[in-house]
Scaffold this active site. Structure first.
Site, PDB file in Angstrom:
ATOM      1  N   GLN A   1      -6.432  78.400 -52.496  1.00 58.65           N
ATOM      2  CA  GLN A   1      -5.978  77.206 -53.220  1.00 58.65           C
ATOM      3  C   GLN A   1      -5.542  77.528 -54.647  1.00 58.65           C
ATOM      4  O   GLN A   1      -5.839  76.766 -55.568  1.00 58.65           O
ATOM      5  CB  GLN A   1      -7.086  76.142 -53.261  1.00 58.65           C
ATOM      6  CG  GLN A   1      -7.257  75.364 -51.971  1.00 58.65           C
ATOM      7  CD  GLN A   1      -8.035  74.068 -52.184  1.00 58.65           C
ATOM      8  OE1 GLN A   1      -8.921  73.980 -53.031  1.00 58.65           O
ATOM      9  NE2 GLN A   1      -7.704  73.052 -51.421  1.00 58.65           N
TER      10      GLN A   1
ATOM     11  N   TYR B   1      -3.566  74.462 -55.928  1.00 57.03           N
ATOM     12  CA  TYR B   1      -4.403  73.279 -56.126  1.00 57.03           C
ATOM     13  C   TYR B   1      -5.391  73.486 -57.270  1.00 57.03           C
ATOM     14  O   TYR B   1      -5.560  72.614 -58.137  1.00 57.03           O
ATOM     15  CB  TYR B   1      -5.145  72.978 -54.825  1.00 57.03           C
ATOM     16  CG  TYR B   1      -5.933  71.695 -54.816  1.00 57.03           C
ATOM     17  CD1 TYR B   1      -5.321  70.475 -54.538  1.00 57.03           C
ATOM     18  CD2 TYR B   1      -7.308  71.693 -55.058  1.00 57.03           C
ATOM     19  CE1 TYR B   1      -6.047  69.299 -54.506  1.00 57.03           C
ATOM     20  CE2 TYR B   1      -8.037  70.526 -55.028  1.00 57.03           C
ATOM     21  CZ  TYR B   1      -7.406  69.331 -54.752  1.00 57.03           C
ATOM     22  OH  TYR B   1      -8.132  68.154 -54.736  1.00 57.03           O
TER      23      TYR B   1
ATOM     24  N   GLY C   1     -16.656  66.581 -55.887  1.00 54.15           N
ATOM     25  CA  GLY C   1     -16.910  67.668 -54.962  1.00 54.15           C
ATOM     26  C   GLY C   1     -16.290  67.334 -53.623  1.00 54.15           C
ATOM     27  O   GLY C   1     -15.239  66.686 -53.560  1.00 54.15           O
ATOM     28  N   TYR C   2     -16.948  67.731 -52.556  1.00 55.30           N
ATOM     29  CA  TYR C   2     -16.405  67.475 -51.219  1.00 55.30           C
ATOM     30  C   TYR C   2     -16.794  66.068 -50.770  1.00 55.30           C
ATOM     31  O   TYR C   2     -17.965  65.750 -50.625  1.00 55.30           O
ATOM     32  CB  TYR C   2     -16.892  68.543 -50.242  1.00 55.30           C
ATOM     33  CG  TYR C   2     -16.169  69.846 -50.457  1.00 55.30           C
ATOM     34  CD1 TYR C   2     -15.005  70.138 -49.753  1.00 55.30           C
ATOM     35  CD2 TYR C   2     -16.614  70.765 -51.406  1.00 55.30           C
ATOM     36  CE1 TYR C   2     -14.305  71.329 -49.974  1.00 55.30           C
ATOM     37  CE2 TYR C   2     -15.928  71.950 -51.633  1.00 55.30           C
ATOM     38  CZ  TYR C   2     -14.782  72.222 -50.913  1.00 55.30           C
ATOM     39  OH  TYR C   2     -14.093  73.392 -51.153  1.00 55.30           O
TER      40      TYR C   2
END
Length: 240
Positions: A144, A147, A178-179
């Protein structure tokens, strides 16, 4: 007086949760979206929140989009820069188009939207800008570089603009999720997602509504002494 808020990428995932919570708390919300007209119309019908289509990577489109929102709802007091895309791959396989698309949308969109509202906010002596960064902009992530670079740029952008806006009553803050349990994370293979969750101290994915609560806190009129900050909402996965 109801504050007018634009949420980019505001009809899906984290953006939809932000749009809904602001709407529930009395804000006049304009939920921006890029391409999924069917989803946006369903969102508008479900929530009563007005939706507006433009591409945040397009500077002129942002200028026109903000003008339309202001004609419909009034001067924009709040902007939540949430719109983002991924084009994940390792650098040695990444095309220039994959790099540029993510930079233009995720980071360029922040500039384009802030530039479209900053003059009005300065004139009125009030503004709330919240930029949605990422844990991967803080810690990096394999595959990433585009990103992570864009999201890391958002954190620097936030601190610089906060200094420029402070004397004019404009606060600029970031949230680094976060996720979160969204469609984007749902697309991650199950075996990979299991490993990710294993690294989160609270033992689960976050919820979009938890990010929205952070936004609601930062955009409040009473939050005028908070600026240039990054609020990490990641279940303890990354601390610094």
């Amino acid at each position: 007086m109801s504050r007018v808020a634009i949420v980019t990428g505001g009809t899906r995932g984290i953006g939809a949760a932000i749009s809904k919570l602001l709407h529930q708390n009395g804000y006049k919300v304009a939920a921006n979206y890029a391409g999924n007209v069917e989803k946006a119309k369903a969102f508008e019908a479900e929530t009563g929140i007005k939706t507006y289509q433009w591409n945040v990577a397009d500077f002129a489109a942002c200028q026109e989009g903000v003008k339309k929102v202001e004609r419909d709802l009034g001067p924009v007091d709040v902007v939540v820069n949430n719109a983002g895309i991924t084009r994940d791959t390792t650098l040695h396989k990444m095309t220039h188009e994959q790099w540029q698309a993510v930079i233009d949308t995720n980071l360029g969109g922040c500039f384009n939207m802030c530039r479209a509202v900053i003059d009005g906010m300065r004139e009125r002596g009030f503004g709330r800008i919240v930029n949605i960064g990422s844990i991967n902009g803080q810690a990096g992530q394999y595959g990433q570089v585009n990103y992570a670079a864009a999201k890391s740029g958002i954190h620097g952008f936030t601190k610089a603009l906060a200094q420029e806006g402070a004397a004019r009553g404009i606060t600029v803050n970031a949230i680094a999720p976060g996720y979160i349990d969204t469609d984007m994370v749902a697309a991650v293979p199950a075996n990979v997602l299991e490993k990710i969750v294993a690294k989160i101290p609270v033992g689960r994915l976050g919820r979009a509504e938890e990010i929205a609560r952070g936004v609601l806190f930062l955009v409040a009129d009473e939050a005028g002494f908070i600026t240039g900050s990054t609020l990490s909402i990641n279940g303890g996965q990354h601390m610094y």
